[in-house]
Design an enzyme around this catalytic site. Structure first.
Site, PDB file in Angstrom:
ATOM      1  N   ARG A   7       6.069  17.704  30.269  1.00 49.88           N
ATOM      2  CA  ARG A   7       5.550  16.559  29.534  1.00 49.88           C
ATOM      3  C   ARG A   7       4.173  16.199  30.093  1.00 49.88           C
ATOM      4  NH1 ARG A   7       8.663  17.506  26.086  1.00 49.88           N
ATOM      5  NH2 ARG A   7      10.281  16.164  25.190  1.00 49.88           N
ATOM      6  N   GLU A  54       0.262  12.891  22.326  1.00 45.13           N
ATOM      7  CA  GLU A  54       0.242  14.007  21.374  1.00 45.13           C
ATOM      8  C   GLU A  54       0.323  13.430  19.971  1.00 45.13           C
ATOM      9  OE1 GLU A  54       3.372  16.732  22.387  1.00 45.13           O
ATOM     10  OE2 GLU A  54       2.650  16.961  24.420  1.00 45.13           O
ATOM     11  N   HIS A  86       1.981  22.120  22.169  1.00 48.14           N
ATOM     12  CA  HIS A  86       3.402  21.819  22.362  1.00 48.14           C
ATOM     13  C   HIS A  86       4.296  22.771  21.544  1.00 48.14           C
ATOM     14  CE1 HIS A  86       6.448  18.445  23.475  1.00 48.14           C
ATOM     15  NE2 HIS A  86       7.027  19.632  23.427  1.00 48.14           N
TER      16      HIS A  86
HETATM   17  C1  8YV Z   1      10.584  20.393  21.278  1.00 46.20           C
HETATM   18  C2  8YV Z   1      10.548  19.660  23.739  1.00 46.20           C
HETATM   19  O1  8YV Z   1       9.810  21.123  20.429  1.00 46.20           O
HETATM   20  O2  8YV Z   1      12.895  19.671  23.440  1.00 46.20           O
HETATM   21  C3  8YV Z   1      11.932  19.194  24.006  1.00 46.20           C
HETATM   22  O3  8YV Z   1      12.061  18.287  24.843  1.00 46.20           O
HETATM   23  O4  8YV Z   1       9.662  19.276  24.388  1.00 46.20           O
HETATM   24  C4  8YV Z   1      10.092  20.596  22.662  1.00 46.20           C
HETATM   25  O5  8YV Z   1      10.150  21.885  23.103  1.00 46.20           O
HETATM   26  C5  8YV Z   1      10.574  18.998  20.788  1.00 46.20           C
HETATM   27  O6  8YV Z   1      10.957  18.067  21.710  1.00 46.20           O
HETATM   28  C6  8YV Z   1      11.427  18.866  19.541  1.00 46.20           C
HETATM   29  O7  8YV Z   1      11.751  17.546  19.304  1.00 46.20           O
END
Ligand code: 8YV
Length: 321
Positions: free
Chosen positions: A240, A269, A287
Site C-alpha cells: 500500500r 490512487e 496497482h
Molecule cells: C486488488 C489489492 O486489486 O486485494 C488487494 O488488497 O491491493 C489489489 O491487488 C484490489 O484491492 C481489489 O479490490
C-alpha cells in the site's frame, strides 16, 4: 421460494463471478465499472443485504454509520481492508471479509517485475525504444544494478512476502525479513530474521514491502529509516502506498541514496503517482498486483464463498470483522 439476497457489487467483476452472482443472488451490478461517489454507493445500498466492494470503495466510519440496517456484510474483493473501518463495522454488527492467499503469486510476480524493472532501468529503456531515440551504444549505456546474489529484505513476511522471498531465492538472493512475529523454521527457510525495522534496513540491497496499511505502518518507510538502507538500495512496494513517506522516497531517489524504486501502489490512487512520474529512476505500475485472470477469478470466488457462508448462517472463512 425465499427471496435471493440483494448484493451491491462495487465494480465490474469477471464474467464467471457475475454469472455466479446472478445465479445465487439478486446483484446490483456496476455495468459501466464507474467509481461510485459515496452518495451513489449509499443509495444503491438501500434495501440491499450485502456489498461486494473493491478497495476503490471506501467504507469510512461515516459511510458505515449511514448504511441501511439491511446490510449484513461487506464481502471485499481484496485482501487489503484498509478501505474499511473495521471497528465501525463491528460496532454496527456488519460482517467484513477479505480474500487472503489467492493473490500471493500474482502479487509476488509483480514484486519481481518491479525489482527487475527498477534495477535494470526498464522505464528508461522502454522510453528510448518507443520514442525512437536509440542512436548509440556504449559500455556505459544504461548500466543498472544486478540483483543476483544480493540481499532481498522483506517487511511483512506474511503470505505474499513469503512467496516474494521464494521468487527472490530464484535469483540466488539472501533473504532478510522483519515481521511482528518470527516465522517457524519451515516457513522461514533460513531467511534471516531482524527484530526491528531499523535492524533490517542496513541489510536490504532490495527492500520489498509486504505489510498491510494500518495506523502503525503509515509512513513506516520515512526519511530517517531510508537513511538506514545501504547506499544505492532498491525499494519495491506492492502493498500500500500509505506505508511510504512518498516525499522522503522522492528525495532519496533524486540524491541517489535509493538507486531506484519499483512501485505499484501510491498514497492516493489513482492520481498521486504523479510525484514519481518525472523521476527517471522509478519503474511505475498502476496497482496491478493481482491483475491476472486466474487471480481475479479466485478473488471473486473467495468473496462469494464468504457471502454464501453469511447467508447460510455460517461463519465466513475470511472474516476480519
Ligand atoms: C486488488 C489489492 O486489486 O486485494 C488487494 O488488497 O491491493 C489489489 O491487488 C484490489 O484491492 C481489489 O479490490
Amino acid at each position: 421460494m425465499n427471496k435471493k439476497p440483494v448484493i451491491v457489487v462495487g465494480r465490474k467483476l469477471p464474467e464467471s463471478i457475475e454469472a455466479r452472482l446472478t445465479r445465487d443472488y439478486e446483484p446490483r451490478f456496476n455495468a459501466d465499472d464507474k467509481l461510485y461517489s459515496t452518495d451513489e454507493l449509499l443509495a444503491l445500498c438501500e434495501g440491499a443485504d450485502a456489498v461486494l466492494p473493491c478497495h476503490s470503495e471506501h467504507f469510512t466510519a461515516d459511510v458505515i454509520a449511514k448504511l441501511p440496517d439491511s446490510i449484513k456484510a461487506i464481502a471485499n474483493f481484496s485482501v487489503g481492508v484498509d478501505h474499511v473501518d473495521l471497528e465501525a463495522a463491528k460496532a454496527r454488527g456488519i460482517i467484513v471479509t477479505n480474500t487472503p492467499n489467492v493473490l500471493n503469486d500474482a502479487t509476488a510476480e509483480i514484486a519481481m517485475l518491479l525489482m527487475l524493472g527498477a534495477a535494470r532501468r526498464a522505464h528508461e529503456g522502454e522510453q528510448i525504444m518507443r520514442q525512437g531515440t536509440w542512436t548509440s551504444w556504449s559500455p556505459a549505456f544504461m548500466v543498472g544494478t544486478q540483483v543476483t546474489g544480493k540481499r532481498f529484505g522483506v517487511i511483512g513476511m506474511g503470505r505474499v512476502g513469503q512467496v516474494a522471498a521464494d521468487r527472490a531465492r530464484g535469483f540466488g538472493m539472501e533473504i532478510h525479513y522483519y515481521n511482528r512475529n518470527r516465522l517457524t523454521p519451515d516457513l522461514e527457510k533460513s531467511a534471516i530474521y531482524h527484530k526491528t525495522v531499523e535492524d533490517l534496513l542496513p541489510h536490504c540491497d532490495v527492500l520489498s514491502l509486504h505489510c498491510p496499511a494500518t495506523p502503525e505502518t503509515v509512513k513506516l518507510l520515512n526519511a530517517k529509516r531510508i537513511q538506514l538502507l545501504p547506499d544505492g538500495a532498491i525499494v519495491v512496494n506492492t502493498a500500500r502506498g500509505a506505508i511510504i513517506d512518498e516525499d522522503a522516497l522522492a528525495s532519496a531517489l533524486k540524491t541517489g541514496k535509493v538507486a531506484a524504486a519499483g512501485l505499484d501502489v501510491y498514497a492516493e490512487e489513482p492520481t498521486a503517482q504523479s510525484i514519481f512520474k518525472d523521476i527517471p529512476n522509478t519503474f511505475l505500475m498502476p496497482h496491478i498486483g493481482s491483475a491476472t485472470h486466474d487471480t481475479r477469478d479466485a478473488m471473486g470466488f473467495r468473496a462469494l464463498d464468504n457471502l454464501d457462508a453469511v447467508f447460510a448462517g455460517k461463519e465466513p472463512r475470511d472474516r476480519v470483522a
